[in-house]
Write a protein that holds these residues in place. Sequence first.
Motif, PDB file in Angstrom:
ATOM      1  N   PRO A  10       0.796  -1.211   0.000  1.00 59.32           N
ATOM      2  CA  PRO A  10       0.000   0.000   0.000  1.00 59.32           C
ATOM      3  C   PRO A  10       0.840   1.277   0.000  1.00 59.32           C
ATOM      4  O   PRO A  10       0.348   2.338  -0.328  1.00 59.32           O
ATOM      5  N   HIS A  11       2.120   1.197   0.388  1.00 63.48           N
ATOM      6  CA  HIS A  11       2.980   2.377   0.397  1.00 63.48           C
ATOM      7  C   HIS A  11       4.311   2.008  -0.231  1.00 63.48           C
ATOM      8  O   HIS A  11       4.881   0.970   0.102  1.00 63.48           O
ATOM      9  N   GLY A  12       4.801   2.882  -1.106  1.00 60.26           N
ATOM     10  CA  GLY A  12       6.135   2.685  -1.634  1.00 60.26           C
ATOM     11  C   GLY A  12       7.153   2.923  -0.531  1.00 60.26           C
ATOM     12  O   GLY A  12       6.856   3.588   0.467  1.00 60.26           O
ATOM     13  N   GLU A  13       8.338   2.370  -0.704  1.00 57.61           N
ATOM     14  CA  GLU A  13       9.396   2.554   0.276  1.00 57.61           C
ATOM     15  C   GLU A  13      10.727   2.756  -0.434  1.00 57.61           C
ATOM     16  O   GLU A  13      10.953   2.233  -1.519  1.00 57.61           O
ATOM     17  N   LEU A  14      11.582   3.515   0.214  1.00 60.27           N
ATOM     18  CA  LEU A  14      12.960   3.677  -0.231  1.00 60.27           C
ATOM     19  C   LEU A  14      13.876   3.321   0.920  1.00 60.27           C
ATOM     20  O   LEU A  14      13.539   3.562   2.082  1.00 60.27           O
ATOM     21  N   MET A  15      15.017   2.772   0.603  1.00 61.87           N
ATOM     22  CA  MET A  15      16.101   2.643   1.577  1.00 61.87           C
ATOM     23  C   MET A  15      17.112   3.699   1.168  1.00 61.87           C
ATOM     24  O   MET A  15      17.660   3.647   0.066  1.00 61.87           O
TER      25      MET A  15
END
Length: 78
Positions: A10-15
Amino acid sequence: MVEKVDPDNPHGELMLKADGKVWQVILSPPARMANRGKAINEIKVGDRVIAVGYASKVHANEMRAERITHNGVTVELR
């Protein structure tokens, strides 16, 4: 610097790596990002991203992004 991009719902993520620390940056849903001018698939490993948000009180390396800037484009996420 972006180390990983996860474009899933449901949510994009970045490291993101900054100052020797790696942050898990929680973004808005990918469709909302695209509607506001920055599709998550435009962000690639190795890119520079500025994330502004707030750190989690539960997870030491997690933050919720309020806005991001990538390639000169700033997007309000919330």
